[in-house]
Design a protein around this motif. Structure first.
Motif, PDB file in Angstrom:
ATOM      1  N   ALA A   1       0.885  -0.593  -0.562  1.00 59.22           N
ATOM      2  CA  ALA A   1       0.415   0.031   0.129  1.00 59.22           C
ATOM      3  C   ALA A   1       0.689   1.361  -0.370  1.00 59.22           C
ATOM      4  O   ALA A   1       0.543   2.119  -0.425  1.00 59.22           O
ATOM      5  N   ALA A   2       2.404   1.453   0.532  1.00 60.57           N
ATOM      6  CA  ALA A   2       2.831   1.907   0.703  1.00 60.57           C
ATOM      7  C   ALA A   2       3.266   2.138  -0.810  1.00 60.57           C
ATOM      8  O   ALA A   2       4.442   3.171  -0.830  1.00 60.57           O
ATOM      9  N   GLY A   3       3.980   1.450  -1.322  1.00 63.62           N
ATOM     10  CA  GLY A   3       4.267   1.646  -3.498  1.00 63.62           C
ATOM     11  C   GLY A   3       5.363   0.761  -3.082  1.00 63.62           C
ATOM     12  O   GLY A   3       6.511   0.798  -4.430  1.00 63.62           O
ATOM     13  N   ALA A   4       6.143  -0.093  -1.672  1.00 60.78           N
ATOM     14  CA  ALA A   4       6.678  -0.589  -2.041  1.00 60.78           C
ATOM     15  C   ALA A   4       6.888  -2.130  -3.194  1.00 60.78           C
ATOM     16  O   ALA A   4       5.932  -2.517  -2.742  1.00 60.78           O
ATOM     17  N   SER A   5       7.607  -2.229  -3.949  1.00 57.16           N
ATOM     18  CA  SER A   5       8.262  -3.013  -4.598  1.00 57.16           C
ATOM     19  C   SER A   5       8.937  -4.419  -4.448  1.00 57.16           C
ATOM     20  O   SER A   5       8.600  -5.966  -4.878  1.00 57.16           O
ATOM     21  N   LEU A   6       9.789  -4.711  -2.975  1.00 53.49           N
ATOM     22  CA  LEU A   6      10.653  -5.408  -2.444  1.00 53.49           C
ATOM     23  C   LEU A   6      10.053  -4.857  -0.839  1.00 53.49           C
ATOM     24  O   LEU A   6      10.698  -4.224  -0.567  1.00 53.49           O
ATOM     25  N   VAL A   7      10.205  -6.172  -0.445  1.00 53.54           N
ATOM     26  CA  VAL A   7      10.050  -6.180   0.784  1.00 53.54           C
ATOM     27  C   VAL A   7      10.493  -7.125   1.836  1.00 53.54           C
ATOM     28  O   VAL A   7      10.102  -8.363   1.910  1.00 53.54           O
ATOM     29  N   VAL A   8      11.961  -6.705   2.922  1.00 55.56           N
ATOM     30  CA  VAL A   8      12.721  -7.633   3.227  1.00 55.56           C
ATOM     31  C   VAL A   8      12.006  -8.082   4.980  1.00 55.56           C
ATOM     32  O   VAL A   8      11.354  -6.287   5.885  1.00 55.56           O
ATOM     33  N   PHE A   9      12.073  -8.862   5.001  1.00 57.75           N
ATOM     34  CA  PHE A   9      11.786  -9.405   6.195  1.00 57.75           C
ATOM     35  C   PHE A   9      12.654 -10.225   7.565  1.00 57.75           C
ATOM     36  O   PHE A   9      14.128 -10.321   6.396  1.00 57.75           O
ATOM     37  N   PRO A  10      12.932 -10.171   8.151  1.00 54.38           N
ATOM     38  CA  PRO A  10      13.760 -10.777   9.338  1.00 54.38           C
ATOM     39  C   PRO A  10      14.312 -12.318   8.935  1.00 54.38           C
ATOM     40  O   PRO A  10      13.579 -13.090   8.625  1.00 54.38           O
ATOM     41  N   GLU A  11      15.110 -12.573   9.603  1.00 53.62           N
ATOM     42  CA  GLU A  11      16.187 -14.304   9.514  1.00 53.62           C
ATOM     43  C   GLU A  11      15.046 -14.767  10.559  1.00 53.62           C
ATOM     44  O   GLU A  11      14.311 -13.511  11.270  1.00 53.62           O
ATOM     45  N   ALA A  12      14.750 -16.082  10.457  1.00 59.20           N
ATOM     46  CA  ALA A  12      13.444 -16.768  11.195  1.00 59.20           C
ATOM     47  C   ALA A  12      12.519 -15.714  11.821  1.00 59.20           C
ATOM     48  O   ALA A  12      11.746 -15.835  12.450  1.00 59.20           O
ATOM     49  N   SER A  13      11.491 -15.490  10.921  1.00 60.98           N
ATOM     50  CA  SER A  13      10.569 -14.725  10.843  1.00 60.98           C
ATOM     51  C   SER A  13       9.765 -15.837  11.023  1.00 60.98           C
ATOM     52  O   SER A  13       8.133 -15.700  11.134  1.00 60.98           O
ATOM     53  N   MET A  14       9.880 -17.545   9.809  1.00 60.66           N
ATOM     54  CA  MET A  14       9.265 -18.640  10.083  1.00 60.66           C
ATOM     55  C   MET A  14       9.165 -18.674  12.285  1.00 60.66           C
ATOM     56  O   MET A  14       7.726 -18.951  12.298  1.00 60.66           O
ATOM     57  N   CYS A  15       9.947 -18.430  12.227  1.00 60.90           N
ATOM     58  CA  CYS A  15       9.757 -19.126  13.649  1.00 60.90           C
ATOM     59  C   CYS A  15      11.164 -18.255  14.764  1.00 60.90           C
ATOM     60  O   CYS A  15      11.860 -18.861  14.026  1.00 60.90           O
ATOM     61  N   ARG A  16      10.616 -17.923  15.590  1.00 57.65           N
ATOM     62  CA  ARG A  16      12.667 -16.994  16.661  1.00 57.65           C
ATOM     63  C   ARG A  16      13.189 -18.175  16.957  1.00 57.65           C
ATOM     64  O   ARG A  16      12.460 -19.292  17.523  1.00 57.65           O
ATOM     65  N   PHE A  17      14.520 -18.207  16.910  1.00 56.43           N
ATOM     66  CA  PHE A  17      15.317 -19.477  17.421  1.00 56.43           C
ATOM     67  C   PHE A  17      14.895 -19.408  19.237  1.00 56.43           C
ATOM     68  O   PHE A  17      14.170 -18.549  19.928  1.00 56.43           O
ATOM     69  N   GLY A  18      16.128 -20.183  19.602  1.00 55.90           N
ATOM     70  CA  GLY A  18      15.339 -20.794  21.259  1.00 55.90           C
ATOM     71  C   GLY A  18      14.233 -21.604  21.375  1.00 55.90           C
ATOM     72  O   GLY A  18      14.270 -22.204  22.162  1.00 55.90           O
ATOM     73  N   VAL A  19      14.210 -22.344  20.401  1.00 54.28           N
ATOM     74  CA  VAL A  19      13.160 -23.456  20.439  1.00 54.28           C
ATOM     75  C   VAL A  19      13.833 -24.472  19.905  1.00 54.28           C
ATOM     76  O   VAL A  19      14.819 -23.684  18.492  1.00 54.28           O
ATOM     77  N   PRO A  20      13.356 -25.695  19.439  1.00 55.11           N
ATOM     78  CA  PRO A  20      13.730 -27.006  18.293  1.00 55.11           C
ATOM     79  C   PRO A  20      13.272 -26.633  17.286  1.00 55.11           C
ATOM     80  O   PRO A  20      12.537 -26.619  17.264  1.00 55.11           O
ATOM     81  N   LEU A  21      14.279 -26.432  16.197  1.00 60.66           N
ATOM     82  CA  LEU A  21      13.874 -26.066  14.607  1.00 60.66           C
ATOM     83  C   LEU A  21      13.843 -27.225  14.072  1.00 60.66           C
ATOM     84  O   LEU A  21      12.864 -26.905  13.287  1.00 60.66           O
ATOM     85  N   GLY A  22      13.960 -28.243  14.410  1.00 61.06           N
ATOM     86  CA  GLY A  22      13.488 -29.387  13.394  1.00 61.06           C
ATOM     87  C   GLY A  22      12.214 -29.398  12.882  1.00 61.06           C
ATOM     88  O   GLY A  22      11.592 -29.500  12.137  1.00 61.06           O
ATOM     89  N   PRO A  23      11.633 -29.788  14.160  1.00 59.99           N
ATOM     90  CA  PRO A  23       9.721 -29.828  14.238  1.00 59.99           C
ATOM     91  C   PRO A  23       9.401 -28.397  13.337  1.00 59.99           C
ATOM     92  O   PRO A  23       8.066 -28.471  12.815  1.00 59.99           O
ATOM     93  N   VAL A  24       9.969 -27.559  13.599  1.00 60.57           N
ATOM     94  CA  VAL A  24       9.840 -26.238  13.176  1.00 60.57           C
ATOM     95  C   VAL A  24       9.903 -26.055  11.559  1.00 60.57           C
ATOM     96  O   VAL A  24       8.599 -25.443  10.615  1.00 60.57           O
ATOM     97  N   ALA A  25       9.975 -27.109  10.913  1.00 58.00           N
ATOM     98  CA  ALA A  25      11.193 -27.118   9.618  1.00 58.00           C
ATOM     99  C   ALA A  25      10.147 -26.862   8.481  1.00 58.00           C
ATOM    100  O   ALA A  25       9.431 -28.382   8.543  1.00 58.00           O
ATOM    101  N   GLU A  26      10.019 -27.247   7.349  1.00 62.22           N
ATOM    102  CA  GLU A  26       9.118 -27.495   6.416  1.00 62.22           C
ATOM    103  C   GLU A  26       9.672 -27.028   4.759  1.00 62.22           C
ATOM    104  O   GLU A  26      11.074 -26.007   4.856  1.00 62.22           O
ATOM    105  N   PRO A  27       9.531 -27.569   4.280  1.00 71.21           N
ATOM    106  CA  PRO A  27      10.025 -27.460   2.968  1.00 71.21           C
ATOM    107  C   PRO A  27       9.887 -26.570   1.745  1.00 71.21           C
ATOM    108  O   PRO A  27       9.186 -25.866   2.241  1.00 71.21           O
TER     109      PRO A  27
END
Length: 262
Positions: free
Chosen positions: A30-56
Motif C-alpha cells: 500500500a505504501a508503494g514498495a516493490s521489495l519487502v524484506v523480513f528478518p531471519e527466522a521470520s517463520m519461528c524465533r530462535f531458542g526452540v527446537p527448529l527440527g519440528p518447525v522446518a518445512e520444505p
C-alpha cells in the motif's frame, strides 16, 4: 526503487508469524514498495527446537508467503527453516515475487559468542543474486555481515543492493556493531545495504532469553555508507526510496571493487 524493511518480532507459532508477514506485506504494498524484506527466522524465533518447525520450500508456510506476495504484486524476502539431509535444518531466505521464486541458504553459521548454530543448522555454499524490478539484489543472513569478501563477491556478480536479514544477538555494543557492519559492508561493495533485523523482545516487555532473538535497529545504508533510514528497537516498517544511479556514481568515484588486488 521503493523498498520496505519489516522489522517484526517473531514468536514460536509459525501460523501467527505468517499472519504478521501477510499484514506487513499488505502495508508495504500500500505504501508503494516493490521489495519487502523480513528478518531471519521470520517463520519461528530462535531458542526452540527448529527440527519440528522446518518445512520444505513447497510447504504451507512458504506457500502462504507466496500467496501474500502474489496478492500484493511485490517481491518478498523472508527467513524460514527448511529440512537438511542430515537431520539438521537450513537457515533459508525465501525469495518470491512476480516471475521470481528462489532461496538462499545461510553460508556463515554463527558459531561464536557462546552460540553454536552449526549443531542444528547445516550451512549453504552458494551465493545468490536475484533480479527485482530490473535491479540486481544480493542475499545474505545475519552473521554473513561480518565477512566483507562475501559482499564484494555479490557485487562482482552484479548486486547493486544487498539484503541482510538478521536475528541479531543482544549484548554489549552489539547494536553499535550491527550498524557499523552494515555501513562498512555498503562501503566494501559500494551497494545499498538493506539490513533488516528482528525487533527487540524487551521493547514489548518480553524476556529475550539466551538465544539471538533480535535487537531491532534495522537500517538502510547508501553505497557511500550513509544511513538513509533506521528503526529503533520495537516493531516498525521502514519504507525507503533508493536512487540506483547512486551505485554507479559511488563505484566511479570510489572504485574499491576495481582497485582490489586480492
Amino acid at each position: 526503487m521503493r523498498v520496505a524493511l519489516a522489522q517484526v518480532l517473531s514468536g514460536t507459532d509459525p501460523a501467527a508469524n505468517l499472519a504478521t508477514v501477510r499484514e506487513q506485506v499488505g502495508l508495504a504494498a500500500a505504501a508503494g514498495a516493490s521489495l519487502v524484506v523480513f528478518p531471519e527466522a521470520s517463520m519461528c524465533r530462535f531458542g526452540v527446537p527448529l527440527g519440528p518447525v522446518a518445512e520444505p520450500l513447497d510447504g504451507p508456510w512458504a506457500e502462504g508467503v507466496r500467496a501474500a506476495a502474489r496478492s500484493a504484486g511485490v517481491t518478498v524476502v523472508a527467513g524460514m527453516f527448511t529440512p537438511a539431509d542430515d537431520g539438521r535444518v537450513r537457515n533459508t531466505l525465501l525469495v518470491v515475487g512476480p516471475d521470481l521464486d528462489t532461496h538462499y541458504d545461510k553460508v556463515h553459521l554463527f558459531d561464536a559468542l557462546g552460540f553454536t548454530e552449526s549443531r542444528t543448522v547445516a550451512g549453504g555454499d552458494e551465493l545468490v543474486v536475484v533480479p527485482v524490478d530490473g535491479v540486481q539484489v544480493g542475499l545474505s543472513t545475519c552473521y554473513d555481515i561480518r565477512f566483507p569478501g562475501m559482499y564484494q563477491q555479490l557485487a562482482d556478480r552484479g548486486a547493486e543492493v544487498v539484503v541482510v536479514s538478521a536475528s541479531w544477538g543482544a549484548g554489549p555494543d552489539k547494536v553499535a556493531q550491527w550498524e557499523l557492519l552494515a555501513r562498512a559492508r555498503a562501503l566494501d561493495c559500494t551497494s545499498y545495504v538493506l539490513a533488516c533485523g528482528q525487533a527487540d523482545p524487551a521493547s514489548l516487555g518480553e524476556e529475550p532469553g539466551s538465544a539471538p532473538t533480535g535487537v531491532g535497529h534495522s537500517v538502510v545504508v547508501s553505497p557511500t555508507g550513509t544511513v538513509l533510514a533506521g528503526a529503533q528497537s520495537d516493531p516498525e516498517l521502514l519504507v525507503v526510496d533508493l536512487d540506483l544511479a547512486a551505485v554507479a556514481a559511488a563505484r566511479a568515484s570510489l572504485p574499491v571493487l576495481a582497485n582490489r588486488r586480492w
